[in-house]
Enzyme design. Structure first.
Site, PDB file in Angstrom:
ATOM      1  N   TRP A 129       0.841  -1.192   0.000  1.00  0.00           N
ATOM      2  CA  TRP A 129       0.000   0.000   0.000  1.00  0.00           C
ATOM      3  C   TRP A 129       0.883   1.253   0.000  1.00  0.00           C
ATOM      4  O   TRP A 129       1.842   1.365   0.765  1.00  0.00           O
ATOM      5  CB  TRP A 129      -0.897   0.015   1.236  1.00  0.00           C
TER       6      TRP A 129
ATOM      7  N   ASP B 266     -16.891  11.966  -2.115  1.00  0.00           N
ATOM      8  CA  ASP B 266     -16.276  10.728  -1.651  1.00  0.00           C
ATOM      9  C   ASP B 266     -17.048  10.176  -0.449  1.00  0.00           C
ATOM     10  O   ASP B 266     -18.242  10.445  -0.268  1.00  0.00           O
ATOM     11  CB  ASP B 266     -14.798  10.969  -1.327  1.00  0.00           C
ATOM     12  N   ASP B 267     -16.391   9.403   0.368  1.00  0.00           N
ATOM     13  CA  ASP B 267     -16.995   8.700   1.506  1.00  0.00           C
ATOM     14  C   ASP B 267     -17.702   9.675   2.451  1.00  0.00           C
ATOM     15  O   ASP B 267     -17.280  10.820   2.607  1.00  0.00           O
ATOM     16  CB  ASP B 267     -15.882   7.966   2.257  1.00  0.00           C
TER      17      ASP B 267
ATOM     18  N   ARG C 210     -10.096  -2.455   8.924  1.00  0.00           N
ATOM     19  CA  ARG C 210     -10.672  -1.107   8.818  1.00  0.00           C
ATOM     20  C   ARG C 210     -12.116  -1.101   9.331  1.00  0.00           C
ATOM     21  O   ARG C 210     -12.973  -0.439   8.763  1.00  0.00           O
ATOM     22  CB  ARG C 210     -10.600  -0.599   7.377  1.00  0.00           C
TER      23      ARG C 210
ATOM     24  N   LYS D 232     -16.866   5.841  -8.433  1.00  0.00           N
ATOM     25  CA  LYS D 232     -15.593   5.295  -7.952  1.00  0.00           C
ATOM     26  C   LYS D 232     -15.920   4.116  -7.041  1.00  0.00           C
ATOM     27  O   LYS D 232     -16.486   4.297  -5.962  1.00  0.00           O
ATOM     28  CB  LYS D 232     -14.793   6.351  -7.189  1.00  0.00           C
ATOM     29  N   TRP D 233     -15.559   2.914  -7.485  1.00  0.00           N
ATOM     30  CA  TRP D 233     -15.873   1.674  -6.759  1.00  0.00           C
ATOM     31  C   TRP D 233     -14.648   1.276  -5.953  1.00  0.00           C
ATOM     32  O   TRP D 233     -13.650   0.842  -6.496  1.00  0.00           O
ATOM     33  CB  TRP D 233     -16.245   0.592  -7.765  1.00  0.00           C
ATOM     34  N   ASP D 234     -14.748   1.380  -4.639  1.00  0.00           N
ATOM     35  CA  ASP D 234     -13.609   1.108  -3.763  1.00  0.00           C
ATOM     36  C   ASP D 234     -13.710  -0.291  -3.154  1.00  0.00           C
ATOM     37  O   ASP D 234     -14.779  -0.915  -3.150  1.00  0.00           O
ATOM     38  CB  ASP D 234     -13.530   2.165  -2.661  1.00  0.00           C
TER      39      ASP D 234
ATOM     40  N   ASN E 102     -11.596  -2.009   0.249  1.00  0.00           N
ATOM     41  CA  ASN E 102     -10.563  -1.581   1.187  1.00  0.00           C
ATOM     42  C   ASN E 102     -10.056  -2.634   2.163  1.00  0.00           C
ATOM     43  O   ASN E 102      -9.437  -2.287   3.161  1.00  0.00           O
ATOM     44  CB  ASN E 102     -11.058  -0.369   1.983  1.00  0.00           C
TER      45      ASN E 102
ATOM     46  N   CYS F 253     -10.939   0.882  -7.696  1.00  0.00           N
ATOM     47  CA  CYS F 253     -10.022   1.281  -6.628  1.00  0.00           C
ATOM     48  C   CYS F 253     -10.011   0.184  -5.579  1.00  0.00           C
ATOM     49  O   CYS F 253     -11.049  -0.420  -5.296  1.00  0.00           O
ATOM     50  CB  CYS F 253     -10.482   2.606  -6.013  1.00  0.00           C
TER      51      CYS F 253
ATOM     52  N   ASP G 243      -2.963   5.367  -3.216  1.00  0.00           N
ATOM     53  CA  ASP G 243      -3.342   6.413  -2.269  1.00  0.00           C
ATOM     54  C   ASP G 243      -2.189   7.391  -2.040  1.00  0.00           C
ATOM     55  O   ASP G 243      -2.394   8.476  -1.495  1.00  0.00           O
ATOM     56  CB  ASP G 243      -3.754   5.799  -0.930  1.00  0.00           C
TER      57      ASP G 243
END
Length: 725
Positions: free
Chosen positions: A185, A358-359, A435, A468-470, A472, A518, A540
């Site tokens: 990362w 975003d989030d 997370r 935007k498909w994340d 994590n 993403c 990132d």
């Protein structure tokens, strides 16, 4: 017959062989007396079929002494000790396969490219394999995949089903060198090179994503006592990349006397099993392979052309990527309508074309501890919903985009409280959080349906043009207790197929939407994603100097058009309390791909606003060259204090060079940049310089002074063709 006068696929019946031909390369395979399919040749295209070694004279390679077999698609059995492409267990417990030729056919793919299909069958059991070869002649590539079929009445289990095996030419002098991309990362797609030695080396991911740690790409060249190996623009390179976003493996295996290297790749065999009932098929992902005598640069350009011309979703493949602004760094989770509108108004002044929230816009999403899975609009933050914000963004002349993370759920969410069984888990084991998240089991039809439905409603109810498909966190506890025991290990593949299927269905229903992949940065940077998504969030880490190394490695396999690069205030390489690169340097670093802005625009002074607006406008003037042109890496940050990349339009009428100083002793000068890809006899002007036009040949042979200002640290040089000599 190709326009250049060659057939892409030839069956030489008298030789019981096939010859696949591209603009500059050829690939040959044939049958031995026992009906085994053997690899014969992969390299430069030769004038006549008789020129190819072994064509019409395939022999079974000795295996008793441990040598690698030259099987085109090796199945485990007999004296097979190297990495197999196929391993199955039949209903009676037999775990050995003997594949022999059954038939072949030629067809045309949906993109008009020729496809050879050779069917092999087990000598006793009801297992058949269709080996597909799609010839991309203009890019010197062959796209391979396999379809395994149960043609009988008894089920059997696949334990390994790789996409393809690539046999390298035997060496009597020198060694193969492996180039691959790895990292972590914040340091994705870094270039690594090492000599291949006897034994087996496997690059892979077991995280159910292609991963930041390893990337599903390889390249091999030859290093000998008299030659240092391929360079950027010269030397033989064999290379390949897997079209898959889940668990994968690429195994490189070597034996000596003479040195022979074999590469096998596809879905990772680790913890994999697939039940094939009577009449069922299993299709592997594609494995793209190519050879070039033009060094690593030509290998990259061939892969880039394939992505632009064939792989990327056609609806947006040739559209120029807009300059976007993402509000994450400005507000984090403190998303409100008023704050977003204020940022949007400043973004519009800069020439931004796409505004992305975003989030933090949904559920009880005040931080990353809660709310994932509850995809309803937060009424405290947006009392009237998202439409007033979207309408304001549209009124300002920008499109609207949104961030989502559909495959994850927080335990602190309404969705998880209602459906704890929807996440991957094992009975009698705790559920590991990453997370503060767990992973939804997309292999379940009800979870896939839920995911599609809320995304479909979101897009239907709002004028959203970008998603935007994340993703994590990696998979843990990969269990599905409700599934039959023999299906448990199918989840890795079924999850990725469900992901692709959801995005494809949404694209069909909402064709105007552009999709970005993403995964905590570049964890899903792979050709599989690019068959369904339009672009990729590469890392990132937005530090402009760190990005030179990340972006160099990314460009080895993936087209600059797919590479999202933000201009932010983050300067990881500068260190705490140290001044980072200039605003111009940060922009130039991002201009090597598709540009986005991510800083808190509220912190910009009026002078900075003017400077950024001018840089945005400058990028708009060159982005067609960067996004659609051919890339040449002129100087590497791994070996020089000067990094330089060049982009040339396909008609060679325009070019742009971006050069960066990143460390320099006072006694070091700035080396000349020897350009590439220009038309030798055409004259080119260098924009902004009071110099007479120069021929393309002189710019390539004699070079160009970058004229870098050490204080700025970067320069953009634009060239235009004016006439022929």
């Amino acid at each position: 017959m190709d326009q250049e006068g060659f057939e892409a696929v030839q069956y030489l019946e008298d030789k019981r062989a096939w010859l696949l031909t591209t603009r500059h390369t050829a690939y040959a395979l044939g049958l031995n007396e026992g009906g085994q399919l053997l690899h014969l040749y992969w390299g430069d295209r030769l004038p006549y079929p008789a020129d190819y070694p072994g064509l019409g004279r395939p022999e079974t390679y000795a295996v008793e002494n441990g040598a690698l077999r030259a099987d085109e698609y090796p199945a485990w059995g007999g004296f097979m000790y190297s990495e197999p492409c196929l391993k199955a267990t039949f209903a009676d417990g037999v775990r050995d396969q003997v594949l022999v030729y059954a038939r072949h056919r030629q067809e045309t793919g949906p993109d008009g490219l020729p496809v050879l299909v050779i069917t092999l069958k087990d000598s006793f059991y009801s297992l058949e394999v269709d080996l597909h070869y799609r010839v991309v002649a203009e890019s010197d590539l062959i796209v391979r995949w396999a379809v395994v079929r149960n043609s009988g009445s008894e089920p059997f289990d696949l334990k390994t089903a790789l996409s393809a095996a690539w046999q390298m030419p035997a060496l009597h002098d020198g060694s193969y060198r492996l180039t691959h991309l790895s990292g972590r990362w914040g340091a994705e797609t870094l270039i690594n090179q090492n000599l291949v030695t006897d034994g087996r080396l496997t690059l892979d991911s077991r995280r159910n994503m292609s991963s930041a740690e390893q990337n599903p790409f390889f390249a091999l060249d030859v290093v000998s006592p008299t030659a240092p190996g391929a360079t950027e623009e010269a030397g033989g390179v064999w290379f390949g990349a897997i079209e898959w976003s889940g668990n994968w493996q690429i195994t490189v295996e070597q034996v000596s006397r003479p040195t022979r290297v074999y590469v096998a790749g596809g879905v990772n065999a680790f913890d994999f099993s697939w039940r094939l009932e009577a009449g069922e098929e299993y299709a592997t992902p594609a494995f793209v392979g190519g050879y070039t005598a033009g060094g690593f640069g030509q290998a990259s350009r061939n892969l880039h052309r394939y992505q632009l011309d064939h792989l990327l979703p056609r609806a947006h493949a040739r559209k120029i990527r807009p300059v976007l602004y993402n509000s994450w760094e400005a507000v984090l989770f403190n998303v409100t309508e008023a704050a977003q509108i204020a940022l949007a108004e400043r973004a519009a002044r800069l020439g931004v074309e796409l505004f992305v929230i975003d989030d933090g816009w949904f559920g009880q999403r005040k931080d990353d501890h809660a709310g994932l899975g509850d995809w309803y609009i937060n009424q405290e933050k947006f009392p009237q919903g998202l439409n007033p914000l979207i309408e304001r963004v549209n009124d300002l002349g920008m499109d609207f985009g949104i961030w989502v993370e559909p495959e994850m759920v927080n335990p602190d969410s309404d969705l998880y409280r209602a459906h704890p069984e929807w996440v991957y888990h094992f009975p009698n084991r705790s559920r590991s959080e990453g997370r503060f998240q767990l992973m939804l089991n997309l292999a379940r039809p009800d979870v896939a349906a839920y995911t599609f439905d809320w995304l479909d409603r979101l897009l239907a109810d709002h004028n959203i043009s970008f998603v935007k498909w994340d993703f994590n966190r990696a998979i843990t506890e990969p269990g599905w207790p409700e599934a039959p025991a023999e299906r448990q290990r199918e989840i890795y593949v079924r999850h990725v197929l469900a992901l692709y299927g959801i995005v494809d269905r949404l694209r069909e229903r909402h064709p105007g939407v552009t999709w970005e992949v993403c995964a905590s940065g570049g964890g899903r940077a792979d050709l599989g994603a690019f068959a369904h998504f339009d672009q990729c969030w590469v890392s990132d880490n937005t530090d402009p100097f760190d990005r030179l190394l990340i972006q160099e490695g990314y460009s080895l396999a993936y087209a600059p058009k797919t590479m999202m690069a933000w201009v932010t205030g983050t300067t990881w390489s500068a260190g705490p309390g140290k001044a980072g690169p200039s605003l111009k340097y940060r922009f130039h670093s991002a201009m090597t791909g598709s540009v986005g802005l991510g800083e808190n625009l509220n912190h910009y002074s009026e002078e900075q606003m003017s400077q950024v607006a001018a840089l945005v406008e400058e990028y708009k003037g060159i982005r067609h060259i960067v996004q659609e042109g051919d890339l040449y890496r002129l100087s590497s940050p791994r070996s020089s204090h000067l990094t330089a990349v060049q982009y040339v339009t396909r008609d060679r009428a325009e070019a742009v060079v971006l050069a960066f100083l990143h460390s320099q002793h006072f006694w070091q000068g700035q080396p000349r940049l020897y350009l590439r890809g220009l038309e030798p006899a055409r004259l080119y002007t260098v924009e902004g310089r009071d110099e007479p036009p120069a021929s393309g040949q002189s710019l390539m042979s004699l070079g160009l002074k970058p004229n870098l200002d050490a204080r700025e640290g970067s320069v953009l040089i634009r060239l235009r063709a004016v006439a022929e000599v």
